[in-house]
Design an enzyme around this catalytic site. Structure first.
Site, short mmCIF file in Angstrom:
data_model
loop_
_atom_site.label_atom_id
_atom_site.label_comp_id
_atom_site.label_asym_id
_atom_site.label_seq_id
_atom_site.Cartn_x
_atom_site.Cartn_y
_atom_site.Cartn_z
N TYR A 1 0.80 -1.23 0.00
CA TYR A 1 0.00 0.00 0.00
C TYR A 1 0.83 1.28 0.00
O TYR A 1 0.47 2.25 -0.69
CB TYR A 1 -1.01 -0.03 1.15
N GLU B 1 -8.68 -6.80 4.72
CA GLU B 1 -7.94 -7.92 4.13
C GLU B 1 -7.26 -8.77 5.20
O GLU B 1 -7.13 -9.99 5.03
CB GLU B 1 -6.94 -7.38 3.11
N GLN C 1 -8.11 -15.43 -12.14
CA GLN C 1 -9.16 -15.90 -11.25
C GLN C 1 -10.21 -16.66 -12.06
O GLN C 1 -10.68 -16.17 -13.10
CB GLN C 1 -9.77 -14.72 -10.51
N VAL D 1 -18.95 -18.77 -20.99
CA VAL D 1 -18.26 -19.31 -19.83
C VAL D 1 -18.82 -18.75 -18.52
O VAL D 1 -18.47 -19.23 -17.44
CB VAL D 1 -16.75 -19.04 -19.94
N THR E 1 -20.05 -20.90 -15.38
CA THR E 1 -19.25 -21.56 -14.34
C THR E 1 -19.73 -21.25 -12.91
O THR E 1 -20.01 -22.18 -12.15
CB THR E 1 -17.75 -21.26 -14.52
N PRO E 2 -19.85 -19.98 -12.48
CA PRO E 2 -20.32 -19.77 -11.11
C PRO E 2 -21.79 -20.16 -10.93
O PRO E 2 -22.19 -20.61 -9.87
CB PRO E 2 -20.12 -18.27 -10.89
N PHE F 1 -16.04 -10.93 -14.94
CA PHE F 1 -14.74 -11.60 -14.94
C PHE F 1 -13.71 -10.51 -15.17
O PHE F 1 -13.65 -9.92 -16.25
CB PHE F 1 -14.66 -12.66 -16.04
N PRO G 1 -11.62 -6.83 -13.62
CA PRO G 1 -11.85 -5.67 -12.76
C PRO G 1 -13.32 -5.31 -12.66
O PRO G 1 -14.07 -5.45 -13.62
CB PRO G 1 -11.03 -4.56 -13.45
#
Length: 398
Positions: free
Chosen positions: A95, A137, A207, A276, A279-280, A392, A394
């Site tokens: 950061y 995080e 990802q 695609v 998938t989720p 999928f 940003p």
């Protein structure tokens, strides 16, 4: 806490950020990655080239400035980004680097307009934003590591099975090399896959949504080969298709993401995917079918044709109302009548096939597909808060 003066100064820069935001973020990434090329081991090189990362950051900085006096409004977006950061391995020590080059980029792009007062205000504001990310995080890292079967950062998995699902999509069944159980996940979540591709100096991280229900033994990702002529070639997707075979090793993060199925909602469930994007939603369909057998479930999938349609039989076997839309069906598709609509999903068709509009909706697929489906749902009277979606790459807004 930020002073009223700092908040006032940052909010005064909103019009400038709206106009010059992407110029600032482009300059930021260029200067930071030149000075710290090791960060290329984390950032998606393709998103850098096509500008999606720069646009996403510009939108985030703009939203932060707009809501700096009501930061609670952007916490959902912060958590969305934090999920991605945790899955990529972003750490607190990154950061200060980001802050240094972001503030410098503001000064370099705005020149004399970036007064000392503005730079000081943005330096203070960035510190608050960074602390917020670091805190959220930290909790996510601790949760990932402490959950049953969990771990920190990346772990070696091997490919137990590789199955071609369609002309462009292949499934990889992966298991931990150390023989341990895998951490559970929520239907809709993703994992990060880290590989070193031939000829590349840096690692590549991508990802991929988990396309199966949690089982404790393996994860399944169903990867599309990105090789269209009008798009940048998918470095990692092509590597997985061409070079990664059964028995080979890849590195994987603990599942992450907040685009997840709400199993507390008892309303009818409508899942709409394109390509695609299945998938989720396949994970959601499998879990909902098993855990809520009484729930009214409609699953709609759009594909080019049968040759590009992955996981068809699997989706059809789960007891939901299943509908397929082919934009360019083959002669074999037409002869077999194995699709329900030719062309694209429209509001008129959705009006016909969705019996109860008061449902919970989840959509995923290419950006133009999601924009069209989102608008079609709104057109037939679906409330925007009932529509959930994920990009999928940003984060963006429909």
């Amino acid at each position: 806490m930020l002073s009223e003066k700092t908040i006032e100064i940052v909010k005064s820069t909103v019009p400038v950020l709206e106009k010059h935001g992407e110029d600032i973020t482009k300059h930021f990434y260029a200067t930071m990655l030149k000075a710290h090329p090791e960060l290329l081991n984390i950032f998606n090189h393709t998103n850098q080239k096509i500008g999606r990362q720069q646009s996403a950051l510009a939108n985030a900085v703009y939203a932060f400035a707009v809501h700096i006096d009501q930061l609670e409004k952007i916490i959902p977006d912060v958590k969305l980004i934090a999920h991605k950061h945790r899955s990529l391995g972003i750490k607190p020590e990154h950061y200060p680097i980001v802050g240094k080059y972001l503030i410098a980029a503001i000064k370099d792009v705005l020149k004399d307009a970036a007064t000392d007062e503005i730079i000081q205000a943005w330096t203070e504001a960035y510190g608050v934003l960074a602390d917020t990310f670091i805190s959220i995080e930290k909790e996510m890292y601790e949760e990932a590591e402490s959950k049953k079967g969990g771990w920190r950062d990346f772990k070696e998995f091997y490919v137990a099975n590789k199955i071609k699902e369609s002309e462009v999509i292949t499934s990889f069944y992966i298991k931990p090399k150390d023989g341990s159980k895998v951490a559970s996940f929520l239907p809709g979540q993703y994992i990060s896959v880290r590989v070193k591709t031939p000829g590349s100096e840096y690692t590549q991280i991508r990802q991929y949504s988990l396309s199966d229900a949690p089982n404790g033994e393996y994860y399944r990702i169903s990867v599309k080969r990105e090789a269209e002529e009008h798009k940048p070639k998918g470095i990692v997707s092509n590597y997985l298709h061409d070079f990664v075979n059964e028995g080979d090793t890849i590195e994987v993060s603990v599942p992450a993401g907040d685009f997840v199925l709400n199993l507390d909602n008892k309303k009818p469930l409508v899942l709409i995917s394109g390509g695609v994007g299945i998938t989720p939603l396949m994970s959601m369909l499998k879990v909902a079918s098993k855990e809520q057998p009484e729930r009214d479930i409609t699953f709609i999938h759009a594909a080019r044709n049968g040759r590009y349609h992955a996981l068809r039989e699997e989706a059809s076997s789960l007891g939901a109302k299943v509908l397929f839309c082919y934009s360019d069906p083959t002669e074999e598709d037409i002869a077999a009548q194995n699709f329900d609509k030719k062309g694209y999903i429209t509001s008129e068709w959705l009006q016909e096939v969705i019996e109860n509009k008061d449902a919970d909706y989840y959509i995923c697929g290419p950006v133009p597909f999601m924009k069209a489906v989102y608008q079609a749902l709104v057109d037939i009277g679906v409330k925007e808060e009932a529509i959930h979606y994920e990009f999928f790459g940003p984060s963006m807004k429909l």
